[in-house]
Design a protein around this motif. Structure first.
Motif, PDB file in Angstrom:
ATOM      1  N   SER A   1       0.847  -1.191   0.000  1.00 33.42           N
ATOM      2  CA  SER A   1       0.000   0.000   0.000  1.00 33.42           C
ATOM      3  C   SER A   1       0.884   1.244   0.000  1.00 33.42           C
ATOM      4  CB  SER A   1      -0.900  -0.010   1.242  1.00 33.42           C
ATOM      5  OG  SER A   1      -1.664   1.162   1.291  1.00 33.42           O
ATOM      6  N   VAL A   2       0.501   2.244  -0.783  1.00 34.75           N
ATOM      7  CA  VAL A   2       1.253   3.511  -0.826  1.00 34.75           C
ATOM      8  C   VAL A   2       0.446   4.572  -0.089  1.00 34.75           C
ATOM      9  CG1 VAL A   2       2.195   5.291  -2.336  1.00 34.75           C
ATOM     10  CG2 VAL A   2       2.348   2.910  -3.008  1.00 34.75           C
ATOM     11  N   SER A   3       1.129   5.415   0.685  1.00 30.13           N
ATOM     12  CA  SER A   3       0.428   6.454   1.437  1.00 30.13           C
ATOM     13  C   SER A   3      -0.203   7.459   0.472  1.00 30.13           C
ATOM     14  CB  SER A   3       1.392   7.151   2.387  1.00 30.13           C
ATOM     15  OG  SER A   3       2.402   7.799   1.651  1.00 30.13           O
ATOM     16  N   PRO A   4      -1.242   8.154   0.910  1.00 29.89           N
ATOM     17  CA  PRO A   4      -1.936   9.086   0.013  1.00 29.89           C
ATOM     18  C   PRO A   4      -1.017  10.129  -0.608  1.00 29.89           C
ATOM     19  CG  PRO A   4      -3.215   8.750   2.008  1.00 29.89           C
ATOM     20  CD  PRO A   4      -1.919   8.033   2.210  1.00 29.89           C
ATOM     21  N   ASP A   5       0.051  10.547   0.121  1.00 29.80           N
ATOM     22  CA  ASP A   5       0.950  11.553  -0.462  1.00 29.80           C
ATOM     23  C   ASP A   5       2.081  10.909  -1.272  1.00 29.80           C
ATOM     24  OD1 ASP A   5       2.475  10.431   1.483  1.00 29.80           O
ATOM     25  OD2 ASP A   5       2.807  12.260   2.648  1.00 29.80           O
ATOM     26  N   GLY A   6       2.069   9.590  -1.366  1.00 29.78           N
ATOM     27  CA  GLY A   6       3.043   8.900  -2.204  1.00 29.78           C
ATOM     28  C   GLY A   6       4.443   8.838  -1.625  1.00 29.78           C
ATOM     29  N   THR A   7       4.596   9.114  -0.323  1.00 28.61           N
ATOM     30  CA  THR A   7       5.944   9.158   0.245  1.00 28.61           C
ATOM     31  C   THR A   7       6.320   7.891   1.015  1.00 28.61           C
ATOM     32  OG1 THR A   7       5.090  10.206   2.236  1.00 28.61           O
ATOM     33  CG2 THR A   7       5.884  11.669   0.480  1.00 28.61           C
ATOM     34  N   HIS A   8       5.329   7.103   1.404  1.00 27.15           N
ATOM     35  CA  HIS A   8       5.612   5.905   2.189  1.00 27.15           C
ATOM     36  C   HIS A   8       4.956   4.693   1.539  1.00 27.15           C
ATOM     37  CE1 HIS A   8       6.365   9.068   5.167  1.00 27.15           C
ATOM     38  NE2 HIS A   8       7.144   8.178   5.785  1.00 27.15           N
ATOM     39  N   VAL A   9       5.553   3.548   1.797  1.00 19.95           N
ATOM     40  CA  VAL A   9       4.942   2.315   1.330  1.00 19.95           C
ATOM     41  C   VAL A   9       4.833   1.369   2.531  1.00 19.95           C
ATOM     42  CG1 VAL A   9       7.157   1.342   0.571  1.00 19.95           C
ATOM     43  CG2 VAL A   9       5.062   0.455  -0.389  1.00 19.95           C
ATOM     44  N   ALA A  10       3.688   0.736   2.661  1.00 20.78           N
ATOM     45  CA  ALA A  10       3.455  -0.221   3.756  1.00 20.78           C
ATOM     46  C   ALA A  10       3.261  -1.600   3.154  1.00 20.78           C
ATOM     47  CB  ALA A  10       2.229   0.183   4.563  1.00 20.78           C
ATOM     48  N   PHE A  11       3.698  -2.606   3.868  1.00 19.95           N
ATOM     49  CA  PHE A  11       3.527  -3.972   3.366  1.00 19.95           C
ATOM     50  C   PHE A  11       3.593  -4.962   4.518  1.00 19.95           C
ATOM     51  CE2 PHE A  11       7.977  -2.832   3.183  1.00 19.95           C
ATOM     52  CZ  PHE A  11       8.628  -3.927   3.744  1.00 19.95           C
ATOM     53  N   ILE A  12       3.197  -6.168   4.213  1.00 22.54           N
ATOM     54  CA  ILE A  12       3.271  -7.257   5.190  1.00 22.54           C
ATOM     55  C   ILE A  12       4.384  -8.195   4.747  1.00 22.54           C
ATOM     56  CG2 ILE A  12       2.033  -9.184   6.260  1.00 22.54           C
ATOM     57  CD1 ILE A  12       0.691  -6.602   6.848  1.00 22.54           C
ATOM     58  N   GLN A  13       5.216  -8.579   5.709  1.00 20.91           N
ATOM     59  CA  GLN A  13       6.285  -9.520   5.392  1.00 20.91           C
ATOM     60  C   GLN A  13       6.092 -10.779   6.218  1.00 20.91           C
ATOM     61  OE1 GLN A  13      10.264  -7.979   4.828  1.00 20.91           O
ATOM     62  NE2 GLN A  13      11.034  -9.448   6.302  1.00 20.91           N
ATOM     63  N   LYS A  14       6.136 -11.916   5.561  1.00 16.57           N
ATOM     64  CA  LYS A  14       5.980 -13.185   6.280  1.00 16.57           C
ATOM     65  C   LYS A  14       7.308 -13.929   6.268  1.00 16.57           C
ATOM     66  CE  LYS A  14       1.135 -14.359   6.223  1.00 16.57           C
ATOM     67  NZ  LYS A  14       0.141 -15.369   5.880  1.00 16.57           N
ATOM     68  N   HIS A  15       7.730 -14.308   7.462  1.00 14.43           N
ATOM     69  CA  HIS A  15       8.950 -15.093   7.594  1.00 14.43           C
ATOM     70  C   HIS A  15       8.581 -16.365   8.331  1.00 14.43           C
ATOM     71  CE1 HIS A  15      13.140 -16.085   8.192  1.00 14.43           C
ATOM     72  NE2 HIS A  15      12.907 -16.260   9.462  1.00 14.43           N
ATOM     73  N   ASP A  16       8.778 -17.487   7.690  1.00 17.74           N
ATOM     74  CA  ASP A  16       8.328 -18.764   8.237  1.00 17.74           C
ATOM     75  C   ASP A  16       6.856 -18.635   8.643  1.00 17.74           C
ATOM     76  OD1 ASP A  16      10.766 -19.867   7.756  1.00 17.74           O
ATOM     77  OD2 ASP A  16      11.561 -19.440   9.747  1.00 17.74           O
ATOM     78  N   ASP A  17       6.605 -18.676   9.948  1.00 15.97           N
ATOM     79  CA  ASP A  17       5.213 -18.634  10.383  1.00 15.97           C
ATOM     80  C   ASP A  17       4.825 -17.302  11.005  1.00 15.97           C
ATOM     81  OD1 ASP A  17       4.580 -21.136   9.507  1.00 15.97           O
ATOM     82  OD2 ASP A  17       5.259 -22.091  11.349  1.00 15.97           O
ATOM     83  N   THR A  18       5.725 -16.325  10.981  1.00 17.26           N
ATOM     84  CA  THR A  18       5.393 -15.051  11.614  1.00 17.26           C
ATOM     85  C   THR A  18       5.137 -13.983  10.558  1.00 17.26           C
ATOM     86  OG1 THR A  18       7.698 -14.421  11.743  1.00 17.26           O
ATOM     87  CG2 THR A  18       6.798 -15.587  13.640  1.00 17.26           C
TER      88      THR A  18
END
Lengths: 362, 172
Positions: free
Chosen positions: A278-295
């Motif tokens: 997901s990109v922030s409304p002002d286009g300056t940040h990006v958010a994401f989910i990272q999965k490592h093994d089971d976490t």
């Protein structure tokens, strides 16, 4: 190659399939089993209905209000908005025959039925009471976020909250996914074919390829920035190249105004799975989910510096089923997931909880 | 949904027999092959055929009155397999890489690999039109699509197969 040649090709392929063994008795037995199972299910449903209705009725009679049904925040430092799904409109549609595609900043969930996943979107909204309410098919609740790929060959743009169609644009080639309409309202960014992010001018119908990717998995657009996730080839300390294309991803961003392309390195192993971009409304940040093994962990990265500005472990030691991540505003992102440690019964409503958490960006 | 106008040739081969056993004997193998090509997995296709045939047997009084019970069985088998994919890990029926899909087992035919490069939605149209020899209207009815969509998917599928075939030949 003519169509006849293709037909011969298909026939020859069919001829190589091992013959179907005569299994008429097996089919009959299977049908009998289905019949028994159906009878059993109907009986069990009736018994459950009667068994559940009586205590509920007694409980309702004894209770002046239903405040005890409201779930409270946990002791965790994050803000949690537990949401009880409305079974009628939410759970039964979303699982297993529906899949949540994305969540939007205004706490709207976009879902679609499988297998026609790229054609029929259904929009759900979250009510104040936390119920997921279906708004209807192909109705996009937000202006400037409503173009949909239709029949793989044309775009339909929905311009208002009631889902009214505002325009329709035919594409010279097939579009694979729904696109995202630009801030000017006249431009659509979409993935076309397998590798290209393409911009479509809704007025002239002209298209232009902005970015060619290697097997991109998802893309998102906001505030003049497109972010995509694509596979990486991980490089390990011994110098050996290891192909991580099955579950390793990297993030690239493209500023559509300046054309600046950035490759963001995310924390953890390069082979960790990355999703829910997901990109922030002002286009300056990006958010994401990272999965490592089971976490699972949620990250917010500053595109300009490449630094992680917020992170949050999602769920407990075992990753829950995550629906997505989205920015509520330029300073807050939120995550929706289905906690896997939720008690199933009693009471049964707890089994249907989706939790939301915010990540404050300093 | 499944009522369609059928061509003379299709009618000759897909007329619904009165007795289920006759229908099964006539069509099970053909539908199994069709599902195997569509799904890219003949084990799953066999399960799907058994499941769809069992459902047809269960509702034979109704199904036998359809214009195209074979198409109904194909569609039920395809839906069942899609659900199976969903439940057991594959979220979308997307094509596997050619090397990973091998319907015929070790040493499988090039044609299978070529077909496997197409998405399921194109494969299903190609199989209905070219293997099951259903008309455009019948295919549209069986797959619950508009006739225009069937035509465009068939055209795209054939074009893709042609391109991949020529590329493979050049690489050889």
């Amino acid at each position: 190659m003519t169509e006849q040649d293709i037909k011969r090709l298909v026939d020859s392929a069919a001829a190589t399939v091992p013959a179907y063994p005569d299994n008429l008795n097996g089919v009959r037995k299977r049908a009998a089993k289905m019949r028994r199972r159906r009878t059993l299910a109907v009986t069990a449903a009736l018994v459950l209905l009667v068994g559940a209705a009586v205590p509920v009725w007694i409980s309702a009679m004894n209770r002046a209000d239903s405040t005890s049904d409201t779930l409270t925040s946990s002791a965790q430092p994050m803000i949690i908005y537990p949401i009880a799904l409305n079974i009628e409109s939410g759970l039964e549609k979303l699982d297993p025959s529906w899949r949540i595609a994305q969540i939007r900043p205004n706490r709207t969930i976009v879902g679609y039925p499988l297998p026609d996943n790229d054609l029929r979107h259904e929009i759900f909204t979250l009510s104040q009471q936390g119920e997921i309410v279906s708004v209807g098919r192909r109705a996009m609740p937000e202006p400037k976020q409503g173009p949909l790929c239709n029949n793989s060959e044309e775009f339909v743009v929905f311009g208002d909250r009631s889902g009214n169609e505002t325009r329709r644009v035919r594409l010279p080639e097939a579009c694979e996914l729904s696109g995202i309409i630009g801030a000017d309202g006249d431009t659509v960014y979409l993935r076309r074919g397998r590798d290209d992010i393409t911009v479509v001018d809704l007025i002239t119908g002209q298209t232009r390829t902005l970015l060619t990717m290697h097997y991109p998995m998802s893309q998102t657009f906001a505030g003049g920035t497109i972010a995509v996730v694509e596979p990486v080839r991980a490089s390990f300390t011994d110098g050996q190249q290891v192909d991580c294309t099955s579950d390793g991803w990297t993030i690239r961003t493209l500023n559509v105004t300046t054309g600046e392309l950035r490759k963001l390195s995310h924390p953890g192993s390069p082979c960790d799975r990355v999703g829910g971009l997901s990109v922030s409304p002002d286009g300056t940040h990006v958010a994401f989910i990272q999965k490592h093994d089971d976490t699972a962990q949620a990250f917010v990265i500053d595109i300009a510096t490449g630094q992680t500005v917020a992170t949050r472990q999602i769920g407990g030691p075992i990753a829950p089923e995550i629906f997505g991540i989205a920015f509520a505003d330029n300073k807050t992102a939120w995550v929706a997931w289905l906690p896997n440690d939720r008690p199933r019964q009693p009471p049964p409503r707890l089994a249907d909880v989706v939790a939301f958490a915010t990540l404050a960006l300093g | 949904m499944l009522i369609a106008t059928r061509s003379v040739t299709a009618r000759a081969s897909l007329d619904p027999p009165v007795v289920f056993e006759e229908f099964y004997r006539l069509h099970a193998d053909r539908l199994h092959r069709a599902l195997a090509l569509t799904l890219g997995d003949h084990h799953l296709a066999r399960e799907a055929t058994d499941e769809a045939m069992a459902r047809a047997y269960l509702h034979w009084a109704r199904v036998s009155n359809y214009d195209n019970p074979g198409g109904w069985v194909y569609r039920v088998g395809l839906n069942w397999a899609t659900s199976w994919w969903r439940r057991f890990g594959r979220e979308h029926p997307v094509p596997d890489p050619p090397s990973a899909v091998n319907v015929a087992g070790p040493g499988g035919h090039l044609a299978l690999d070529l077909l496997a490069t197409l998405p399921v939605r194109l494969r299903s149209v190609i199989v209905c039109r070219l293997l099951l020899q259903l008309s455009t209207a019948e295919t549209a009815s069986v797959l619950d699509l508009a006739q225009g969509t069937v035509k465009s998917r068939l055209s795209r599928g054939i074009e893709a197969l042609r391109t991949i075939y020529l590329r493979t030949e050049q690489e050889r």
